[in-house]
Design a protein around this motif. Structure first.
Motif, PDB file in Angstrom:
ATOM      1  N   HIS A  55       9.307   3.608  -0.510  1.00  0.00           N
ATOM      2  CA  HIS A  55       9.984   2.465   0.091  1.00  0.00           C
ATOM      3  C   HIS A  55      11.381   2.856   0.560  1.00  0.00           C
ATOM      4  CE1 HIS A  55       7.075  -0.742  -0.824  1.00  0.00           C
ATOM      5  NE2 HIS A  55       6.729   0.075  -1.800  1.00  0.00           N
ATOM      6  N   LEU A  56      12.110   3.593  -0.258  1.00  0.00           N
ATOM      7  CA  LEU A  56      13.450   4.024   0.151  1.00  0.00           C
ATOM      8  C   LEU A  56      13.378   4.997   1.313  1.00  0.00           C
ATOM      9  CD1 LEU A  56      15.436   4.418  -3.169  1.00  0.00           C
ATOM     10  CD2 LEU A  56      15.693   2.682  -1.406  1.00  0.00           C
ATOM     11  N   PHE A  96      15.373   4.345   4.817  1.00  0.00           N
ATOM     12  CA  PHE A  96      16.391   5.231   5.375  1.00  0.00           C
ATOM     13  C   PHE A  96      15.931   5.970   6.627  1.00  0.00           C
ATOM     14  CE2 PHE A  96      18.022   4.832   0.964  1.00  0.00           C
ATOM     15  CZ  PHE A  96      19.161   4.140   1.312  1.00  0.00           C
ATOM     16  N   ASN A  97      14.646   5.917   6.932  1.00  0.00           N
ATOM     17  CA  ASN A  97      14.150   6.507   8.178  1.00  0.00           C
ATOM     18  C   ASN A  97      13.923   5.443   9.250  1.00  0.00           C
ATOM     19  OD1 ASN A  97      14.064   9.271   7.505  1.00  0.00           O
ATOM     20  ND2 ASN A  97      12.208   8.926   6.310  1.00  0.00           N
ATOM     21  N   SER A  98      14.321   4.221   8.981  1.00  0.00           N
ATOM     22  CA  SER A  98      14.129   3.115   9.917  1.00  0.00           C
ATOM     23  C   SER A  98      15.484   2.584  10.379  1.00  0.00           C
ATOM     24  CB  SER A  98      13.376   1.976   9.236  1.00  0.00           C
ATOM     25  OG  SER A  98      12.114   2.396   8.817  1.00  0.00           O
ATOM     26  N   PHE A 120      17.072  -4.608  -2.082  1.00  0.00           N
ATOM     27  CA  PHE A 120      15.950  -5.348  -2.659  1.00  0.00           C
ATOM     28  C   PHE A 120      14.941  -5.691  -1.577  1.00  0.00           C
ATOM     29  CE2 PHE A 120      19.193  -8.420  -1.578  1.00  0.00           C
ATOM     30  CZ  PHE A 120      18.503  -9.453  -0.981  1.00  0.00           C
ATOM     31  N   LEU A 121      13.767  -6.075  -2.017  1.00  0.00           N
ATOM     32  CA  LEU A 121      12.643  -6.427  -1.156  1.00  0.00           C
ATOM     33  C   LEU A 121      12.302  -7.884  -1.423  1.00  0.00           C
ATOM     34  CD1 LEU A 121      10.295  -5.405   0.707  1.00  0.00           C
ATOM     35  CD2 LEU A 121       9.048  -4.908  -1.396  1.00  0.00           C
ATOM     36  N   GLU A 156       0.808  -1.216   0.000  1.00  0.00           N
ATOM     37  CA  GLU A 156       0.000   0.000   0.000  1.00  0.00           C
ATOM     38  C   GLU A 156       0.845   1.271   0.000  1.00  0.00           C
ATOM     39  OE1 GLU A 156      -2.302  -0.417   3.525  1.00  0.00           O
ATOM     40  OE2 GLU A 156      -3.620  -1.934   2.656  1.00  0.00           O
ATOM     41  N   MET A 157       2.152   1.106   0.173  1.00  0.00           N
ATOM     42  CA  MET A 157       3.021   2.270   0.261  1.00  0.00           C
ATOM     43  C   MET A 157       3.123   2.935  -1.111  1.00  0.00           C
ATOM     44  SD  MET A 157       6.840   2.421   1.859  1.00  0.00           S
ATOM     45  CE  MET A 157       6.335   1.557   3.318  1.00  0.00           C
TER      46      MET A 157
END
Length: 174
Positions: free
Chosen positions: A20-21, A25-27, A130-131, A14-15
């Motif tokens: 995603h990036l 980078f905020n996690s 990658f995811l 849903e993002m």
């Protein structure tokens, strides 16, 4: 106030595109592997970070000191796998013998959960994000990541795993 993409309960699917990036980078990563080259490749170093979001795993890899290809027609593609073993211990005949075989919890004949995208080397450096939903971080913590030599990208007939392991790192909780 949190924006929708900052909500930790939002599903990855849903993002909005491009976020995603930003999430990554905020996690803070939940696990990591510190890669070190074997005795034949002592300059190889790197870090692999693991992030989780709604049953998906983001994997961020940085590797330095990879052997640089001397020929532009060489692949420069280093296969990477999560292996089932729990050790990067080396013995003379088999670098990283404790790594075991490729991580394959479902007994797949061809592709398995431990298969990761190849690293493409440029001047000795490689970077990948990658995811995946092929494994959870909990399933792979305690196992190892192996980088193989480029010539071993495709196993030779009769071989189960790529034979030469050039770097290894154990996946650990942070």
């Amino acid at each position: 106030m949190l924006r929708r993409w900052q909500n930790p309960f939002i599903r990855a699917a849903e993002m909005p595109s491009g976020n995603h990036l930003r999430y990554l980078f905020n996690s803070r990563p939940v696990a990591r592997a510190r890669l070190e080259g074997g005795s034949s490749y002592p300059n190889v170093r790197g870090t692999v970070y693991f992030y989780e979001l709604e049953g998906n795993v983001y994997v961020y890899m940085e590797v330095f000191g990879l052997p640089h290809r001397n020929n532009v027609c060489s692949s420069g593609m280093f296969p990477c796998h999560i292996h089932s073993g729990d050790s990067c211990n080396q013995i003379a005949l088999d670098p990283f013998a404790g790594a075991g075989s490729h991580y394959n919890p479902h007994g797949c004949a061809t592709y398995n959960a431990g298969d990761l995208p190849v690293l493409i080397e440029s001047s000795g450096l490689a970077f990948s994000i990658f995811l995946t939903d092929r494994f959870t971080v909990n399933e792979v913590v305690g196992r190892v990541i192996i980088i193989h030599r480029p010539e071993d990208f495709l196993p030779f007939e009769g071989e189960v795993d790529s034979p030469e392991k050039i770097a290894c790192g154990k996946i650990e909780w942070i």
